[in-house]
Design an enzyme around this catalytic site. Structure first.
Site, PDB file in Angstrom:
ATOM      1  N   ASP A 194      -3.044   4.504  -2.476  1.00  0.00           N
ATOM      2  CA  ASP A 194      -4.082   5.089  -1.628  1.00  0.00           C
ATOM      3  C   ASP A 194      -4.598   6.392  -2.250  1.00  0.00           C
ATOM      4  O   ASP A 194      -3.806   7.210  -2.726  1.00  0.00           O
ATOM      5  CB  ASP A 194      -3.454   5.379  -0.246  1.00  0.00           C
ATOM      6  N   ASP A 229       0.867  -1.170   0.000  1.00  0.00           N
ATOM      7  CA  ASP A 229       0.000   0.000   0.000  1.00  0.00           C
ATOM      8  C   ASP A 229       0.912   1.231   0.000  1.00  0.00           C
ATOM      9  O   ASP A 229       1.713   1.399   0.923  1.00  0.00           O
ATOM     10  CB  ASP A 229      -0.845  -0.020   1.289  1.00  0.00           C
ATOM     11  N   GLU A 238      -6.734   3.158  -5.619  1.00  0.00           N
ATOM     12  CA  GLU A 238      -7.983   3.393  -4.890  1.00  0.00           C
ATOM     13  C   GLU A 238      -8.570   4.714  -5.378  1.00  0.00           C
ATOM     14  O   GLU A 238      -8.022   5.789  -5.103  1.00  0.00           O
ATOM     15  CB  GLU A 238      -7.758   3.488  -3.374  1.00  0.00           C
ATOM     16  N   HIS A 256     -10.933  -2.643   5.090  1.00  0.00           N
ATOM     17  CA  HIS A 256     -10.658  -2.140   6.436  1.00  0.00           C
ATOM     18  C   HIS A 256     -11.399  -0.840   6.760  1.00  0.00           C
ATOM     19  O   HIS A 256     -11.220  -0.291   7.834  1.00  0.00           O
ATOM     20  CB  HIS A 256      -9.149  -1.929   6.574  1.00  0.00           C
ATOM     21  N   ASP A 257     -12.182  -0.338   5.810  1.00  0.00           N
ATOM     22  CA  ASP A 257     -12.853   0.944   6.020  1.00  0.00           C
ATOM     23  C   ASP A 257     -14.363   0.825   6.272  1.00  0.00           C
ATOM     24  O   ASP A 257     -15.030   1.839   6.480  1.00  0.00           O
ATOM     25  CB  ASP A 257     -12.648   1.863   4.802  1.00  0.00           C
TER      26      ASP A 257
END
Ligand code: GLC
Length: 545
Positions: free
Chosen positions: A214, A109, A278, A339-340
């Site tokens: 990201d 990431d 993303e 994870h969000d």
């Protein structure tokens, strides 16, 4: 055949990011090797055999760079180092070698939109107007008028409030799209841009196979810093300034393409590297299409499924939009959880049918046309625990409680029924879900009907089936109410996927032909004729003989 982003350095018949399955790991929560309560790289290395046994092709690790962990790693203070809580660079080298030995790719990431305010670049930048890095972040003078310094424009932070933070030393505001401890970098500064490109190069040279970038569409902001126009919304989130604006000027700016091209050139210089971006706060796949292609991103990380209710028509609509918008050299990428967001098992209703529903969801995710992205724990239908307010530690989860909660997606992986679920011998950084007593890897390993073994079977079937990997997609029910059926076809193979989303029988029409059942949640031998009756929560996959 379209190139679908292969390049002369890659094998066009098998590319992990297009033909494989990607598995997201939240490293803090996978496995703790030293009893400090936080997952780490040696812990992860110890689980590689398990991860390989799932049949997945690549592991995406949420950030592991050095960080004060205000946003749990999405606030990097040193791009070239590993956070000590996760281990060392030597541990990372071991991870790469051990993963590669098992045929697993490693995706890092990279958080290049912002750094931590503790990064040495930001410390230097904020120290004066004239230091060499003064322009590496987005600094602006206050707007005229008022007694107190007034932010330069109306841009908002996603995490609440203004996107501008006043800095006494410089007598200026700096921009932060997320927390104030996450200042946004100035991608228009050539030196900053070169330094950021070098971080990608640094990790490529250490052997990583790709990056998850990201908030990749936020790198540039409007050069004139114009206000965003106001928008009216009935969405309850419109209580936040972020949701009361049309974001014309703070992301999705045209300058992005040159960065994607430059990054792509770096990756294409090596075999089989992949770029997954993303795309943040944009659900329109026509925007994704602009960023995908032979000289841009390989995949756009698409969280649209995570926002859908458990209705076949909602998922089918999302797929139809992607199929229509993404051209021949673009490729969809779907996920159900990350994870969000609270985990999909919980979002879709939980309760006694959670496992049955999660098998249907898995069968859909793993048979659609597009790369499936799994989130650690979904393969055992791990639910999101109900955390009490005082147990929350993520700043936006605390701020937006009870409306938004990310901590409940990040609780430790449930390996077994023991205290702390086999995750740590210490005190876990987030509470372990009480469900671990029943829902854990150990309990599901030897159960042939477990969700875990269903995921394994689905992944194997996908691997063995050219139609499921690369075939066209054709929905069979125009307006699905309870069941979704679709074909995946290549010249040599036709597969039919039939999914009953609900707890009652559903009869669906079958296209002509003889159909052999290749995988089913229900043991009964099917011999479909003109119709097929699906049992409650049945997912079955057929091949035309
Ligand atoms: C992405 C991450 C999220 C993080 C944010 C800021 O949306 O998925 O966890 O807080 O970027 O880096």
């Amino acid at each position: 055949m379209p190139t679908l982003n292969s390049n002369s350095n890659s094998n066009p018949n098998s590319l992990w990011w297009r033909d494989g399955v990607i598995y997201q790991i939240y490293p803090r929560s996978l496995a703790d090797s030293n009893g400090d309560g936080v997952g780490d790289l040696p812990g992860l290395i110890g689980k590689l055999d398990y991860l390989a046994s799932l049949g997945v092709d690549a592991l995406w690790l949420s950030p592991i760079n050095k960080s004060p962990m205000r946003d749990f790693g999405y606030d990097v203070s040193d791009y070239e180092d590993i956070a000590p809580v996760f281990g060392s660079r030597a541990d990372f080298d071991t991870l790469i070698a051990e993963a590669h030995r098992r045929g697993l790719k490693i995706v890092m990431d990279l958080v290049l939109n912002h750094t931590s305010d503790e990064h040495s670049w930001f410390r230097e930048s904020r120290s004066s107007h004239s230091n060499p890095k003064a322009d590496w972040y987005i600094w602006r003078d206050p707007a005229p008028g008022g007694n107190a310094p007034k932010p330069p424009n109306n841009w908002a932070s996603v995490f609440g409030g203004s996107a501008w933070e006043w800095d006494e030393t410089r007598g200026q505001f700096y921009h932060h799209m997320f927390l104030k401890e996450q200042p946004d970098l100035n991608w228009r500064n050539a030196e900053a841009r070169a330094a950021l490109m070098n971080t990608a190069k640094f990790w490529l040279e250490r052997g990583v196979d790709g990056f998850r970038l990201d908030v990749v569409n936020a790198y540039f902001k409007d050069a004139l810093f114009r206000d965003n126009p106001a928008s009216f919304s009935l969405d309850p989130r419109a209580a936040l300034p972020w949701f009361r604006q049309r974001h014309l000027h703070d992301y999705d700016q045209p300058d992005l393409h040159s960065v994607y091209r430059e990054l792509r050139q770096l990756l294409d210089a090596r075999p089989e590297r992949g770029l997954i971006g993303e795309i943040f706060m944009t659900e329109d796949p026509r925007v994704f299409a602009r960023y995908l292609g032979d000289d841009q991103l390989h995949l756009v990380y698409d969280p649209a499924f995570a926002a859908q209710p458990w209705l076949p028509r909602s998922f089918q609509r999302i797929v139809a939009e992607r199929e229509a918008a993404l051209g021949a050299d673009a490729w969809p990428c779907y996920c159900l959880s990350n994870h969000d967001w609270p985990r999909h098992v919980t979002r879709h209703g939980g309760g006694p049918f959670a496992a049955a529903r999660s098998k249907v969801a898995a069968a859909m995710l793993l048979t659609l046309r597009g790369t499936p992205l799994l989130y650690m724990g979904e393969e055992i239908a791990m639910p999101s625990p109900n955390l009490a307010r005082h147990e929350l530690i993520d700043p936006p989860s605390k701020r937006f409680w009870p409306f938004y909660n990310r901590d409940c997606a990040r609780t430790p992986m449930q390996w077994d029924e023991s205290l702390n679920a086999g995750f740590t011998t210490g005190k876990p950084w987030l509470p372990v879900g009480a469900s671990h007593k029943k829902i854990n890897v150990a309990a599901q390993t030897d159960d042939p009907n477990s969700v875990l073994n269903f995921y394994r079977a689905l992944i194997q079937l996908r691997k063995a089936s050219p139609a499921l990997r690369r075939g066209s997609y054709r929905p069979l029910i125009e307006r699905p109410v309870a069941a979704m059926t679709y074909l995946r076809e290549t010249d040599s193979q036709t597969m039919l996927v039939a999914l009953n989303f609900f707890g009652h029988d559903v009869t669906v029409p079958m296209p002509p032909g003889q159909w052999a059942c290749r995988l089913s949640t229900h043991a009964a031998e099917h011999a479909p004729g003109e119709t097929l009756t699906l049992a409650p929560f049945e997912a079955s996959i057929f091949e035309r003989r």
